[in-house]
Design a protein around this motif. Sequence first.
Motif, PDB file in Angstrom:
ATOM      1  N   LEU A   1       0.822  -1.218   0.000  1.00 43.24           N
ATOM      2  CA  LEU A   1       0.000   0.000   0.000  1.00 43.24           C
ATOM      3  C   LEU A   1       0.853   1.264   0.000  1.00 43.24           C
ATOM      4  CD1 LEU A   1      -2.839  -1.024   2.456  1.00 43.24           C
ATOM      5  CD2 LEU A   1      -2.768  -1.201  -0.021  1.00 43.24           C
ATOM      6  N   ASP A   2       2.125   1.135   0.359  1.00 37.21           N
ATOM      7  CA  ASP A   2       2.994   2.312   0.293  1.00 37.21           C
ATOM      8  C   ASP A   2       3.438   2.587  -1.139  1.00 37.21           C
ATOM      9  OD1 ASP A   2       2.721   2.482   2.997  1.00 37.21           O
ATOM     10  OD2 ASP A   2       4.557   1.365   3.425  1.00 37.21           O
ATOM     11  N   LYS A   3       3.346   1.563  -1.980  1.00 35.49           N
ATOM     12  CA  LYS A   3       3.730   1.744  -3.385  1.00 35.49           C
ATOM     13  C   LYS A   3       2.524   2.031  -4.263  1.00 35.49           C
ATOM     14  CE  LYS A   3       8.052  -0.717  -3.866  1.00 35.49           C
ATOM     15  NZ  LYS A   3       8.604  -2.038  -4.104  1.00 35.49           N
ATOM     16  N   CYS A   4       1.356   1.493  -3.900  1.00 34.09           N
ATOM     17  CA  CYS A   4       0.162   1.672  -4.726  1.00 34.09           C
ATOM     18  C   CYS A   4      -0.137   3.160  -4.877  1.00 34.09           C
ATOM     19  CB  CYS A   4      -1.039   0.978  -4.102  1.00 34.09           C
ATOM     20  SG  CYS A   4      -2.586   1.405  -4.931  1.00 34.09           S
ATOM     21  N   THR A   5      -0.302   3.595  -6.127  1.00 26.83           N
ATOM     22  CA  THR A   5      -0.544   5.008  -6.377  1.00 26.83           C
ATOM     23  C   THR A   5      -2.022   5.292  -6.624  1.00 26.83           C
ATOM     24  OG1 THR A   5      -0.307   4.790  -8.747  1.00 26.83           O
ATOM     25  CG2 THR A   5       1.717   5.152  -7.498  1.00 26.83           C
ATOM     26  N   GLY A   6      -2.834   4.258  -6.577  1.00 30.05           N
ATOM     27  CA  GLY A   6      -4.268   4.448  -6.798  1.00 30.05           C
ATOM     28  C   GLY A   6      -4.605   4.809  -8.233  1.00 30.05           C
TER      29      GLY A   6
ATOM     30  N   ALA B   1       3.298   0.336 -10.685  1.00 35.08           N
ATOM     31  CA  ALA B   1       4.121   0.659  -9.521  1.00 35.08           C
ATOM     32  C   ALA B   1       4.791  -0.582  -8.957  1.00 35.08           C
ATOM     33  CB  ALA B   1       3.256   1.325  -8.451  1.00 35.08           C
TER      34      ALA B   1
END
Lengths: 261, 732
Positions: free
Chosen positions: A15-20, A194
């Motif tokens: 979730l720290d890499k997911c950019t949405g 990502a």
Amino acid sequence: MDQPKNKRYGMVIDLDKCTGCGACMVACMAENNIPFRDDDTDKLLSVSWMHVYRLSNGKPFPHAEECFLPRPCQHCEGEHGHSPCVSVCPATATDYDMHTGIVSQIYTRCFGCRYCMAACPYHVRQFNWWDPVWPEGMERALNPDVSVRMRGVVEKCSFCYSRYQTALNRAYLEGRRELSEEEYQTACTQACPAGAIVFGDLNNPAHRVHQIVKPDLAHGGRPRNPKVFRLLERLGTHPKVYYLTRRDWVRRAGDNEIQKT
Amino acid sequence: MKIDRRSFLAFVFGGAAGTALSPLPWKLTDDISIWTQNWPWTPVPPKGETTYVASTCTLCPGGCGIRVRRVEDRVVKIEGRSDHPVNRGGICPLGAAGVQLLYSPWRVRQPLKKVDGRFVPVSWDQAIGEIAGELRELREAGAPEAVAWIAETDRGTTAELIRRFLTVYGSPNFIRTPSAQDAWETALYLTQGQRATAGFDLERVSFLLSLGSGLLEGWGAPPFVFRACGALQDRNGRFVQLEPRLSKTAAKAHQWLPLQPGTEGTLAFGLIHVILKEGLERKPFVATRTAGLEDLKRNALREAFAPEAVAQATGLEAKTVVELARAFAAAERPLAVCGRGAGRVPGGLQETLAVHFLNALVGSVNVEGGVIAVPEPEYIRWPEPEMDAVASQGMQTPRVDGAGSERYPLARYLLNRLPEALLQGEKPAVRILFVSGGNPLYSLPDSERTAKAFSRIPLLVSLSPFLDETAAAAHYVLPAPTYLERWEDVPGAAGFPKPLIGLVRPVVAPRLATMPTGDVVIRLAQRLGGTLRAAFPWESHEVCLRQTLAAAWEPLRKNGFVLDESFRPQPFETASRKFEFGNAELKPLAEFRPHPAPGDPGVFKLTLVPYDSLRLTAALGTPPFLVKALESEILWKNDIRVEIHPQTARDLGLADGADARLITPRGEARVKLYLTEGIRPGLVGMARGLGRGAHDRYLAGKGASANRLLAAVEDSSGFEAGWGIRARLERA
């Protein structure tokens, strides 16, 4: 040839890499023939196997933080395959596959009672209220490996089971019974620009997903990595989709009851 | 046999129990459900052999490698190429939805001609013949410079064919669509003497400072930037986002500094001020490889850029500014980037220069992990065309957009100035305009004025595959094939730090009666004859492409791209052979002037700031999958939702989800409110890409267009520098 070992396919999403960005959603729609409608803004009525949620830390400006949480089917193992949806289906339209750990959905068996939707704590299941309709010519883009769902049935993410079957067929043709890690990947994992999604066999210590999660397989696959968590862990659904973050508030958001206290 | 009560009951109950225990009811239920689900109108996609074709995506300037899955002759999926240096297997949502553009029923099927305000289908022969006739007439009238052509890019054979056509015809008016690269290219030229595009070696950065760039919202080649930002995190690097709203980029950054919009340049100078004052610049680099530092000092060390003054302007704390400057200068490989949002607007040249100076002070120019001047590719070497007197004379006339003139000597293309030029005079300066990219009638700010200006053009020709806003207003539409149906060379990838050529190849045969833009140019030249025909010895664009690439063709065809692995940054080409902080050309730009948002703050108490989303496109029509994936915080039913801070909403007496009228000096739109703590109070955040006047039923008529509400703002170099406009919200 030896009988292949049982797999426990699972996913860990950083979730720290997911950019949405939504590439996973679109790749999933294209792979799995997800229909679209004139107005898809009401997400409770919109069919999407993968949905990116927006989480907020609830703090005022300028301390507000946001995080994006992609949510495929969690492929709960429950206790010995008794995932919430599987145990309630009166039509045996959904099943937990002990060989792969994938929760299936058989559309032609489903008669649309939606009991599974009520039972699923993750809102991954969606009902087809309308016939799927493609504008003229666009049905040419439909993937023949995935059947198109009709009005009146429930559908959900299958971890791209058709890609598993394709990979397995190819392996059998080559005289193999085991798939390598990269041979079977879901569409969302492959698309993620990502590199936030990692997919593989949780039973296999050589797979990245196992190395990141370090699952405690004797206890429903509970993560041993302190940065990894599962949604609504306390329900004992034992999902096989894990989330990775170093932010405490995001981890807490994984369980709304914990957040209240 | 006597039937008594007992045996009757035994039969009934026994029968019921037996039926229940038999598979019959379950079988029936199952059969009924199967029967009710096998409606003939539910499509069953035909099976067939699956093949993959490697190509290049051209939906944005990112230049990602794609792998297109076909089943027989149908395209079913587009994936990222895992062996491509730009995206390494990743793909952005737009790229993944590309198939829907190919099979869109809203594509233009054959050439169209507008007769009495309605489009009628015509043959290619007729369309080309009639347009060639108009071109010939204009040329014979001695006004070849009244032709202009707006193209997506100025790179590659298609762009060169257009430029060659205009040159031999006699018009200097080749116009590229604007982007942040306009300002970056000019900055590189002014400070380094290099005619190059800016590449950003993001994969090796340790401190990334973004002044409003939507790094995760379409800036550069999205998969490349995404991967680099993720890797930065793995390396425990730092990523600071300066932006007035909590964008997706800000949400992912380690630190979000919500500065006042439009003060990015002031902040850059504030950071330079601290670095110079405290002597934090990278001394070896600055001492040996730069010149003119005195000029920068004179400007940046003024009181206006002292931390307190900068804090006042930006809304940040003075302490934060100082700390940021120190941390940036102390980092091992710091890099500052700019270009707001997806980088589709150049922004002010001075702002880009300030950011570039900042990079030079910390030695991050033309080195690993820095800004790298990537030279323009030079594979197109055609013999000089022969020009007649009309052409030579036409080429002497000043450009219609003013680029390269005495007033705007630095700019090469200024599409943003075209509407104003068109509105001048009795007759518009452009009599025939071709548009092969950019959809200016939607994508330029101040849509109403733009539409008025374009409506003055007697002959507007669109070469879009889709009936977009510009095509809808055109007199002729000459539909081009989509990128899945044609050959094309794609030199360079936006923001990628190495020279690269990608190849677009036909994945399927053209579905409709389309013609590639390059072929339209060649056909027009052949019709016009004389020097024009002589300048185009190729029978088609494809032949031209093969001959032009010559030895590079085979490797490119085989591999899909050619990457110059051995590329190293070239030495500076300024007079001093150093990076110049000051020189004669930079002098007029020395004194920094920010661009305030247009409008009277007394009447318009709020400020509207547009933002970009990867789930919406700027010029192209957004495909249905992306509209479906669009957040309900942006689009709800048919209304666009604009972001405002809860305090601002309270002051206005408006609640979350309330209907409102958003009014700016340029126009008004119906919006719904979305209250969020993720935006500075006093601002209205609005997504770009909705409010489309054309396209399919999944997109058209939904929400409102930010461009309709914005005004054109021009900086001293002529570039579009607008970032917002004053606005007010009223209860609807």
